[in-house]
Design a protein around this motif. Structure first.
Motif, PDB file in Angstrom:
ATOM      1  N   MET A   1     -10.141  25.413 -22.418  1.00 24.42           N
ATOM      2  CA  MET A   1     -11.415  24.808 -22.003  1.00 24.42           C
ATOM      3  C   MET A   1     -11.500  24.746 -20.479  1.00 24.42           C
ATOM      4  N   ASP A   2     -12.691  24.971 -19.967  1.00 21.90           N
ATOM      5  CA  ASP A   2     -12.943  24.907 -18.537  1.00 21.90           C
ATOM      6  C   ASP A   2     -12.531  23.540 -17.966  1.00 21.90           C
ATOM      7  N   LYS A   3     -11.757  23.542 -16.850  1.00 16.95           N
ATOM      8  CA  LYS A   3     -11.190  22.283 -16.331  1.00 16.95           C
ATOM      9  C   LYS A   3     -12.270  21.272 -15.933  1.00 16.95           C
ATOM     10  N   GLU A   4     -13.355  21.781 -15.322  1.00 20.55           N
ATOM     11  CA  GLU A   4     -14.423  20.853 -14.903  1.00 20.55           C
ATOM     12  C   GLU A   4     -15.011  20.106 -16.100  1.00 20.55           C
ATOM     13  N   LYS A   5     -15.175  20.839 -17.186  1.00 18.79           N
ATOM     14  CA  LYS A   5     -15.697  20.245 -18.429  1.00 18.79           C
ATOM     15  C   LYS A   5     -14.735  19.184 -18.940  1.00 18.79           C
ATOM     16  N   LEU A   6     -13.436  19.523 -18.884  1.00 21.62           N
ATOM     17  CA  LEU A   6     -12.394  18.614 -19.380  1.00 21.62           C
ATOM     18  C   LEU A   6     -12.364  17.335 -18.539  1.00 21.62           C
ATOM     19  N   ILE A   7     -12.461  17.497 -17.224  1.00 22.97           N
ATOM     20  CA  ILE A   7     -12.453  16.329 -16.334  1.00 22.97           C
ATOM     21  C   ILE A   7     -13.639  15.426 -16.666  1.00 22.97           C
ATOM     22  N   SER A   8     -14.797  16.038 -16.866  1.00 26.15           N
ATOM     23  CA  SER A   8     -15.976  15.218 -17.163  1.00 26.15           C
ATOM     24  C   SER A   8     -15.826  14.517 -18.521  1.00 26.15           C
ATOM     25  N   LYS A   9     -15.175  15.162 -19.493  1.00 21.71           N
ATOM     26  CA  LYS A   9     -14.892  14.502 -20.781  1.00 21.71           C
ATOM     27  C   LYS A   9     -14.048  13.256 -20.557  1.00 21.71           C
ATOM     28  N   PHE A  10     -12.995  13.387 -19.715  1.00 28.12           N
ATOM     29  CA  PHE A  10     -12.115  12.239 -19.480  1.00 28.12           C
ATOM     30  C   PHE A  10     -12.800  11.170 -18.623  1.00 28.12           C
ATOM     31  N   ASP A  11     -13.644  11.604 -17.665  1.00 28.87           N
ATOM     32  CA  ASP A  11     -14.422  10.615 -16.894  1.00 28.87           C
ATOM     33  C   ASP A  11     -15.213   9.728 -17.863  1.00 28.87           C
ATOM     34  N   HIS A  12     -15.830  10.381 -18.845  1.00 23.08           N
ATOM     35  CA  HIS A  12     -16.651   9.624 -19.798  1.00 23.08           C
ATOM     36  C   HIS A  12     -15.837   8.706 -20.700  1.00 23.08           C
ATOM     37  N   GLN A  13     -14.550   9.016 -20.861  1.00 22.81           N
ATOM     38  CA  GLN A  13     -13.716   8.186 -21.745  1.00 22.81           C
ATOM     39  C   GLN A  13     -13.027   7.042 -21.005  1.00 22.81           C
ATOM     40  N   SER A  14     -13.259   6.935 -19.678  1.00 28.99           N
ATOM     41  CA  SER A  14     -12.461   5.975 -18.893  1.00 28.99           C
ATOM     42  C   SER A  14     -12.672   4.522 -19.345  1.00 28.99           C
ATOM     43  N   LYS A  15     -13.880   4.195 -19.763  1.00 27.64           N
ATOM     44  CA  LYS A  15     -14.161   2.807 -20.215  1.00 27.64           C
ATOM     45  C   LYS A  15     -13.384   2.496 -21.500  1.00 27.64           C
ATOM     46  N   ILE A  16     -13.314   3.502 -22.375  1.00 31.15           N
ATOM     47  CA  ILE A  16     -12.567   3.307 -23.633  1.00 31.15           C
ATOM     48  C   ILE A  16     -11.088   3.059 -23.306  1.00 31.15           C
ATOM     49  N   TYR A  17     -10.549   3.848 -22.357  1.00 29.06           N
ATOM     50  CA  TYR A  17      -9.125   3.681 -21.995  1.00 29.06           C
ATOM     51  C   TYR A  17      -8.885   2.350 -21.296  1.00 29.06           C
ATOM     52  N   VAL A  64      -0.811  10.303 -10.796  1.00 22.35           N
ATOM     53  CA  VAL A  64      -1.704  11.466 -10.687  1.00 22.35           C
ATOM     54  C   VAL A  64      -2.640  11.520 -11.899  1.00 22.35           C
ATOM     55  N   ASP A  65      -3.874  11.841 -11.645  1.00 28.15           N
ATOM     56  CA  ASP A  65      -4.822  12.137 -12.739  1.00 28.15           C
ATOM     57  C   ASP A  65      -5.944  12.991 -12.136  1.00 28.15           C
ATOM     58  N   PHE A  66      -6.523  13.875 -12.949  1.00 27.04           N
ATOM     59  CA  PHE A  66      -7.618  14.671 -12.375  1.00 27.04           C
ATOM     60  C   PHE A  66      -8.979  14.004 -12.547  1.00 27.04           C
ATOM     61  N   SER A  67      -9.006  12.880 -13.279  1.00 26.48           N
ATOM     62  CA  SER A  67     -10.286  12.182 -13.469  1.00 26.48           C
ATOM     63  C   SER A  67     -10.426  11.033 -12.463  1.00 26.48           C
ATOM     64  N   GLY A  68     -11.455  11.130 -11.626  1.00 31.87           N
ATOM     65  CA  GLY A  68     -11.691  10.078 -10.628  1.00 31.87           C
ATOM     66  C   GLY A  68     -11.997   8.741 -11.283  1.00 31.87           C
ATOM     67  N   ALA A  69     -12.750   8.776 -12.402  1.00 33.36           N
ATOM     68  CA  ALA A  69     -13.127   7.530 -13.089  1.00 33.36           C
ATOM     69  C   ALA A  69     -11.878   6.841 -13.654  1.00 33.36           C
ATOM     70  N   MET A  70     -10.952   7.628 -14.216  1.00 37.37           N
ATOM     71  CA  MET A  70      -9.700   7.052 -14.743  1.00 37.37           C
ATOM     72  C   MET A  70      -8.910   6.441 -13.579  1.00 37.37           C
ATOM     73  N   LEU A  71      -8.836   7.176 -12.466  1.00 35.28           N
ATOM     74  CA  LEU A  71      -8.036   6.689 -11.339  1.00 35.28           C
ATOM     75  C   LEU A  71      -8.548   5.360 -10.810  1.00 35.28           C
ATOM     76  N   SER A  72      -9.875   5.170 -10.783  1.00 34.56           N
ATOM     77  CA  SER A  72     -10.353   3.892 -10.241  1.00 34.56           C
ATOM     78  C   SER A  72      -9.968   2.733 -11.167  1.00 34.56           C
ATOM     79  N   LYS A  73      -9.949   2.971 -12.479  1.00 30.34           N
ATOM     80  CA  LYS A  73      -9.476   1.931 -13.416  1.00 30.34           C
ATOM     81  C   LYS A  73      -7.973   1.698 -13.218  1.00 30.34           C
ATOM     82  N   ALA A  74      -7.245   2.793 -13.001  1.00 29.46           N
ATOM     83  CA  ALA A  74      -5.784   2.662 -12.829  1.00 29.46           C
ATOM     84  C   ALA A  74      -5.449   1.854 -11.571  1.00 29.46           C
TER      85      ALA A  74
END
Ligand SMILES: C[S@@+](CC[C@H](N)C(=O)[O-])C[C@H]1O[C@@H](n2cnc3c(N)ncnc32)[C@H](O)[C@@H]1O
Length: 213
Positions: A1-17, A64-74
């Motif tokens: 899967m395209d990395k940009e797409k994957l990053i955006s998937k994980f950005d969207h999941q950051s609240k769940i995590y 390290v994480d490629f998702s900016g949204a995850m990193l701000s929660k971390a």
């Protein structure tokens, strides 16, 4: 899967995590594994920072994480847990660290997402000090036939929706990597693996020597 797409998937999941972190999901396993960390720690794919509650005092974490949204929660989690941490936004499969840079390398529930899981374990082997440790909590293919075949059937949906290869054979991946496993515990029909490992520098040296012949 395209990395940009994957990053955006994980950005969207950051609240769940973040919610799962607050509920302290998998507390028993995380406590057990992360409690073994020491010294200079590299945590890959840190997500919303679910492990920060469980680090012993005096560790120094590079996360390290490629998702900016995850990193701000971390970052919030590290502050709340009083853990000294620096954060890098990057694809862990393309970053490089010096050889023998870390005392401990931690990954929890991240190997389902990588393109080249064995290659990443080879990087862990290089980045970890010879007397260091590699701590993993990974989910994968069950040894139970019924559960395993169900995982295979629903994997395409999981991959499309959350970016997860649900049926990765983690035992196979460990066996094809250079890391040396000292202790492994498996839970939930052997879908969850807790691993205490160390790098195997000897094997790497032999491989390199052979490759040069
Ligand atoms: C399933 S979550 C696990 C998060 C956390 N480790 C935990 O135990 O809750 C996977 C995380 O890996 C990150 N990730 C996946 N592939 C990555 C890559 N190639 N480089 C960096 N981060 C990655 C995602 O952004 C996400 O935060």
């Amino acid at each position: 899967m395209d990395k940009e797409k994957l990053i955006s998937k994980f950005d969207h999941q950051s609240k769940i995590y973040e919610m799962r972190r607050k509920k302290q999901s998998e507390k028993k396993w995380r406590e057990k594994l992360i409690g073994s960390a020491k010294g200079k720690v590299l945590e890959v794919a840190v997500g919303a920072g679910a492990n920060f509650y469980f680090y012993p005092k005096n560790v120094d974490v590079t996360a390290v994480d490629f998702s900016g949204a995850m990193l701000s929660k971390a970052k919030e989690s590290a502050t709340a847990s009083n853990v000294r941490a620096t954060f890098i936004q990057s694809d862990i499969e393309s970053i490089s660290f010096p050889e023998n840079a870390f005392d401990t390398i931690v990954s929890t529930f991240s190997f389902c997402g990588y393109e080249h899981p064995v290659r990443l374990l080879e990087s862990f082997n290089r980045w970890c000090k010879p007397d260091g440790q590699i701590l993993l909590m990974e989910h994968g293919l069950s040894s139970n036939r019924l559960i395993g075949s169900t995982q295979k059937i629903i994997k395409p949906v999981f991959l499309r929706v959350v970016g997860c290869h649900l049926d990765r054979n983690m035992i196979n991946i460990f066996q094809h990597s250079p890391i040396h496993i000292h202790h492994m515990e498996r839970y939930k029909f052997n879908t969850v693996h807790l691993v205490w490992a160390s790098p195997n520098k000897g094997l790497l040296r032999v491989n390199t020597k052979n490759a040069l012949r």
